[in-house]
Design an enzyme around this catalytic site. Structure first.
Site, PDB file in Angstrom:
ATOM      1  N   CYS A  53       0.877  -1.185   0.000  1.00 18.70           N
ATOM      2  CA  CYS A  53       0.000   0.000   0.000  1.00 18.70           C
ATOM      3  C   CYS A  53       0.908   1.227   0.000  1.00 18.70           C
ATOM      4  CB  CYS A  53      -0.917   0.002   1.215  1.00 18.70           C
ATOM      5  SG  CYS A  53      -1.852  -1.528   1.436  1.00 18.70           S
ATOM      6  N   CYS A  76      -1.838   4.137  10.702  1.00 22.61           N
ATOM      7  CA  CYS A  76      -1.750   5.390  11.458  1.00 22.61           C
ATOM      8  C   CYS A  76      -3.021   5.582  12.279  1.00 22.61           C
ATOM      9  CB  CYS A  76      -1.470   6.589  10.549  1.00 22.61           C
ATOM     10  SG  CYS A  76      -2.678   6.822   9.231  1.00 22.61           S
TER      11      CYS A  76
END
Length: 403
Positions: free
Chosen positions: A232, A354
């Protein structure tokens, strides 16, 4: 402080795009500034400050101004409350007619206002934070997520030594920094600077990247001459770091659904002097067939809620919701199952987000390990990096080994 009407119009336009159309905050800011190149530096700074503050403190401003979200002038009234928090006098504009003469108390008193009000949180996020961390830790973390973010750079060690870069930034550009004790290529700047036109940046001597984000590539621990898949990759911050740690020897296969991001990655790689990155479509069936069980390390920096980086993107707390997060959890499992088979025996799989919440992190890894594919792996280590403890962005990283 004086806010001219043309700047206020820009702020309201930005708020409508972020709140109503759910457009991403940073691109909206960038587009507004590009569309209005005649604005001076003061006005450009005011626009950015206003949009960031209002997005961050939307619930708090609504509370102190007794604003109604269904009001046709709601975004204008948010601008008015923001001006009042700065001690400015409201202009005699029709859009401010309902709040003219409003007196507010700012900042909010922590003893008399609920956490959701003083830290500007949607109820669902507050409930999720308390469930995950308990009242005391969540109060500290939610406060830290509203604090100013630090500016961190990563030295490109293919071109520059961190200490030499630190000295050069100070000598030539009066930019002071502190070297990280944990991550040697990390420099924490003592104050915010616009670095995108700095000659050293343009020469590829450094990248702007949060310190906890920089930890991810180190957890992958790529080896010189090895093979790594960045499943990704986005615009490539971690791909660049991986290639740098590999001394530009070997191959980093970078994948992402958005081709424009891979194009940005290649431009960044050229600036960094990196030639070991290859980009591939994320749905390249032949690639997965050819490389199954042959890759040294796979990094999955998974799409997530972004709730660990609210300092930089406060829009996420208004654009996210539990339903969207559940959809992301399904996608995260799909990406894990799709890419894990690439890892060779005794190879490494690193999963990172995150986000700071277990449902996207620890729980995902626990579920994965109980599946047929996941049973081929063992968990080596995992850690959640909270902002109030690390002073950097909230991150989660897990390192697994194929057994």
């Amino acid at each position: 402080m004086k806010l001219y009407r043309n700047i206020a119009l820009g702020v309201v336009d930005g708020l409508e795009r972020i709140f109503d159309k759910e457009e991403a905050l940073r691109p909206v800011l960038s587009q507004l500034l590009k569309q209005n190149k005649k604005w001076g530096s003061r006005d450009r700074r005011l626009l950015g400050e206003a949009i960031l503050d209002i997005v961050r403190w939307k619930r708090s401003y609504s509370f102190v101004g007794a604003l109604k979200e269904n009001s046709k002038n709601y975004n204008w009234e948010l601008v008015g409350v923001w001006m009042l928090t700065k001690g400015a006098e409201l202009p005699d504009w029709d859009e401010f007619s309902e709040i003219k003469g409003l007196k507010i108390t700012w900042p909010l008193d922590p003893l008399t206002n609920a956490l959701t009000i003083r830290e500007s949180l949607p109820d669902w996020l507050d409930e999720m934070g308390i469930e995950a961390f308990g009242d005391a830790i969540w109060e500290k973390e939610s406060h830290a997520l509203n604090s100013p973010s630090s500016l961190v750079i990563r030295c490109n060690t293919l071109k520059q030594d961190p200490i030499k870069l630190q000295k050069q930034l100070k000598k030539e550009y009066d930019i002071e920094s502190i070297q990280s004790k944990e991550i040697p290529e990390t420099l924490l700047l003592k104050e915010h600077k616009n670095l995108l036109q700095n000659p050293l940046y343009l020469q590829g001597a450094f990248e702007i990247q949060d310190a906890n984000s920089q930890r991810v590539a180190h957890w992958v621990n790529p080896q010189k001459g090895g093979t790594v898949v960045d499943a990704c990759a986005g615009s490539g911050g971690k791909s660049l770091h991986l290639a740098t740690l590999m001394q530009n020897k070997g191959i980093v296969y970078a994948m992402d659904p958005q081709e424009n991001k891979l194009e940005q990655l290649l431009k960044r790689a050229e600036r960094n002097g990196i030639t070991s990155i290859q980009v591939h479509p994320h749905n390249d069936v032949d690639f997965f067939t050819l490389h199954q069980g042959k890759i040294d390390a796979v990094l999955i920096d998974a799409p997530c809620s972004g709730l660990g980086v609210l300092r930089r993107n406060p829009a996420a707390k208004w654009q996210m919701n539990p339903e969207k997060i559940k959809a992301l959890e399904i996608l995260q499992q799909e990406i894990l199952h799709k890419n894990a088979p690439l890892v060779k025996k005794e190879g490494t799989l690193v999963y990172a987000t995150c986000s700071i919440f277990p449902n996207e992190n620890q729980n995902q890894i626990s579920r994965f390990l109980k599946t047929e594919i996941g049973a081929e792996f063992k968990l080596i280590k995992e850690q959640t990096f909270l902002t109030h403890q690390s002073i950097f962005d909230g991150f989660y990283i897990a390192q697994l080994q194929k057994i």
